[in-house]
Structure formats: C-alpha cells, structure tokens
Write a protein that holds these residues in place. Structure first.
Motif, short mmCIF file in Angstrom:
data_model
loop_
_atom_site.label_atom_id
_atom_site.label_comp_id
_atom_site.label_asym_id
_atom_site.label_seq_id
_atom_site.Cartn_x
_atom_site.Cartn_y
_atom_site.Cartn_z
N GLN A 1 0.95 -1.26 -0.15
CA GLN A 1 0.01 -0.03 -0.02
C GLN A 1 0.87 1.07 0.01
O GLN A 1 1.57 1.45 0.96
CB GLN A 1 -0.90 0.05 1.07
CG GLN A 1 -1.70 1.24 1.29
CD GLN A 1 -2.68 1.42 0.36
OE1 GLN A 1 -3.65 0.45 0.11
NE2 GLN A 1 -2.60 2.11 -0.61
N ALA A 2 1.01 1.69 -1.15
CA ALA A 2 1.85 2.91 -1.30
C ALA A 2 1.22 4.24 -1.07
O ALA A 2 0.17 4.50 -1.01
CB ALA A 2 2.83 2.86 -2.77
N VAL B 1 -0.98 -1.10 7.46
CA VAL B 1 -0.65 -2.23 8.17
C VAL B 1 -0.98 -3.49 7.65
O VAL B 1 -0.14 -4.52 7.86
CB VAL B 1 -1.40 -2.12 9.68
CG1 VAL B 1 -1.33 -3.48 10.59
CG2 VAL B 1 -1.06 -0.90 10.60
N GLU B 2 -2.12 -3.57 6.87
CA GLU B 2 -2.40 -4.91 6.42
C GLU B 2 -1.68 -5.22 5.23
O GLU B 2 -1.17 -6.42 5.00
CB GLU B 2 -4.14 -4.74 5.96
CG GLU B 2 -5.07 -4.80 7.17
CD GLU B 2 -6.44 -4.37 6.63
OE1 GLU B 2 -6.57 -4.03 5.54
OE2 GLU B 2 -7.19 -4.14 7.55
N SER B 3 -1.33 -4.32 4.30
CA SER B 3 -0.47 -4.70 3.22
C SER B 3 1.04 -4.51 3.58
O SER B 3 1.67 -5.42 3.01
CB SER B 3 -1.06 -3.58 2.30
OG SER B 3 -2.30 -3.45 1.85
N ASN B 4 1.27 -3.66 4.40
CA ASN B 4 2.84 -3.65 4.39
C ASN B 4 3.50 -4.19 5.94
O ASN B 4 4.68 -4.54 5.73
CB ASN B 4 3.19 -2.01 4.68
CG ASN B 4 2.87 -1.26 3.34
OD1 ASN B 4 2.26 -1.89 2.34
ND2 ASN B 4 2.89 -0.04 3.42
N TYR C 1 3.02 5.91 6.28
CA TYR C 1 3.78 4.99 5.42
C TYR C 1 5.07 4.51 5.59
O TYR C 1 5.62 3.48 5.58
CB TYR C 1 3.65 5.68 3.91
CG TYR C 1 4.32 4.99 2.60
CD1 TYR C 1 4.20 3.73 2.38
CD2 TYR C 1 5.19 6.03 2.08
CE1 TYR C 1 4.85 3.04 1.33
CE2 TYR C 1 6.05 5.38 1.10
CZ TYR C 1 5.80 4.08 0.69
OH TYR C 1 6.52 3.53 -0.26
N ALA C 2 6.04 5.57 5.77
CA ALA C 2 7.59 5.56 6.02
C ALA C 2 7.59 4.46 7.11
O ALA C 2 8.72 3.66 7.06
CB ALA C 2 8.16 6.63 5.93
N ALA C 3 6.88 4.54 8.22
CA ALA C 3 7.10 3.92 9.31
C ALA C 3 6.91 2.23 9.03
O ALA C 3 7.72 1.43 9.50
CB ALA C 3 6.06 4.24 10.49
N THR C 4 5.81 2.13 8.18
CA THR C 4 5.67 0.74 7.78
C THR C 4 6.72 0.11 7.03
O THR C 4 7.01 -1.16 7.08
CB THR C 4 4.27 0.46 7.08
OG1 THR C 4 4.32 1.29 6.00
CG2 THR C 4 2.89 0.97 7.97
N LYS C 5 7.33 0.80 6.20
CA LYS C 5 8.36 0.35 5.20
C LYS C 5 9.83 0.43 6.05
O LYS C 5 10.48 -0.43 6.05
CB LYS C 5 8.66 1.43 4.11
CG LYS C 5 7.28 1.46 3.33
CD LYS C 5 6.94 0.14 2.85
CE LYS C 5 7.77 -0.24 1.69
NZ LYS C 5 7.29 -1.74 0.90
#
Length: 268
Positions: A19-20, A33-36, A85-89
C-alpha cells in the motif's frame, strides 16, 4: 503465498507489492498495516519455510524522514519517519533483518526514490499532472514547486532490482556491533538506495511535462503538505559498487516517454 511457493519452488522472490503513497496513509493507516506489515510477514514466513535463496523487496526513500543531510546514504539513521507509510516500510527493513538473523534468510531491501514512467501510478505527480493539463484543469503544486526529487525512471529501477536479486545477500565480515552499520549485518542482510543520483526541482519537472505535451499547465501553488519532505537525493554508490547499477535515463527523456505512452494508451 505458501501454496504459490510450494507449487513453483522459486529460488528467488522479488516483493514489490505494497500500500503505497504518503497522503493516503493520513486517511487510512489500517490499510498500510494490512498490506505492508501483515502481508510482509506472510512473505517472510513463506520464504523461510520454502527455503528461498534470496528475498529482494521494495523499501522507500521516505524512511529518511526528517533527515536533511544530502545525499541520503544508507548508513544514516532512519529513526524519524514523517509519515505512517514510511514507518511501515522501515518496519519491513527491521522485520527482514530479524528473519535474516534467525533463519539465515538472505534479504535485500531497496529504497526506491520517486519512480516514474509508463504504467505509473495514477496518484503520482506525473500521471496526475499530465491528465489534468490535457483536460485544462489546474494541477496542485505543493511547496510552490520548490520540492526537489530524485526522480528515477522505471527501466533503471527494473535493472537495479534484477541485478540486486541476482547478487545474493551475504553477511558483512567487517560488521562491528560496537559501531553497527544499519544497512548491513553479520546476518545475510543489506539495504541499498536505488535512485537517479540527480535531484530535480518540481518546477523543472513540470516544465518537462509541458514541453512533452506542448501545452502549459495551470498551476495551483500550495504550501508544503503535512508529511511531505522538501528534498530527496539518493547516494546509490553502494548499489553501483555491489552490482554495477548505474541509472541511464535523463528525466526529460523519461517524462517524454511517459507522455507518449499516456497519449497512446488513452488515445488523447
């Protein structure tokens, strides 16, 4: 994932799905959370249990967050992300290291820098600006066009991904736990930047779109948006030294290639 790996028995896995997007993470963090996070756990588990030789996955330049020292280089801290987003990556990078350490799963994370080109995402600036300019609609220009981005053409990204996948990650024999390099490890783990090494001002990027379209954009100048960083600039020398990666597409050529694809695909 387990069924796919059980049936096909791949030696290598390249994981690019996510999820970008920075802005949508402000609205729907659960999707990230679900995708990354959850989905990446599924990838790691499948690779672990099916003895994959090498996992290569997409991270992002967004992990550099509040860093301002340019160009961004992999040994720098990335502990201050500015969006979820950055935190999940960043979490993906940490999760990969744990599997590299616990199960000796070789992993390579690639921090993508503003990928663009044909078949690009509709929510990215190049697609959005092209579509709206052709329609005579205003384009939102955040930070008054003063952003700089290390725009990286999709063909160059693909070349780097394949080269990295073919070069299986190995432990760094010089890694020192007293002064740990966060981009390598005594486990088979590594992180690389993958960028164009040539930041371009957003205003110049828009001019390239206008030149390729033969039409002026109507610009709606807006302030810096929450979660955006003013500048990105990749130091990709480590990837170059490791696998010979060298981006080769000037941004004006890449933009022209996208516009030609867009006109053909949408018949406009």
């Amino acid at each position: 994932m387990n069924e796919a790996l059980r049936e096909h028995r791949p030696e290598r896995v390249i994981h690019l799905a996510a999820q970008a997007g920075v802005r949508y993470s402000l609205e729907n963090p659960h999707a990230y959370v679900e995708s990354n996070v959850v989905a990446f756990t599924n990838i790691l588990e499948a690779c672990r249990h099916h003895k994959v030789e090498h996992l290569t996955y997409a991270s992002t330049s967004s992990v550099y967050g509040a860093n301002t020292r340019m160009p961004f280089s992999e040994p720098e801290s990335v502990n201050h992300p500015l969006q979820f987003y950055a935190a999940t990556k960043k979490a993906n990078e940490l999760m990969a290291h744990s599997y590299s350490h616990l199960f000796r799963l070789p992993t390579t994370g690639l921090r993508f820098f503003t990928v663009y080109g044909p078949w690009g995402r509709p929510d990215m600036a190049l697609f959005l600006f092209t579509k709206r300019t052709l329609a005579g609609e205003p384009i939102p220009v955040f930070n008054h066009g003063n952003h700089t981005r290390d725009f990286t053409y999709v063909d160059d990204i693909v070349e780097g991904v394949i080269r990295a996948s073919d070069d299986i990650a190995a432990p760094n024999p010089e890694w020192n736990s007293d002064t740990p390099d966060p981009a390598t490890s005594n486990a088979p783990y590594r992180i690389f930047n993958i960028g164009n090494n040539n930041p371009v001002k957003l205003s110049a990027y828009i001019e390239a779109i206008e030149d390729a379209l033969g039409k002026q954009a109507i610009k709606e100048l807006l302030p810096l948006q929450l979660g955006d960083v003013p500048d990105t600039y990749a130091d990709s020398t480590k990837l170059e030294h490791a696998v010979g990666y060298k981006p080769a597409t000037p941004f004006k050529e890449g933009v022209a290639n996208f516009v030609a694809w867009y006109r053909d695909y949408y018949d406009v």
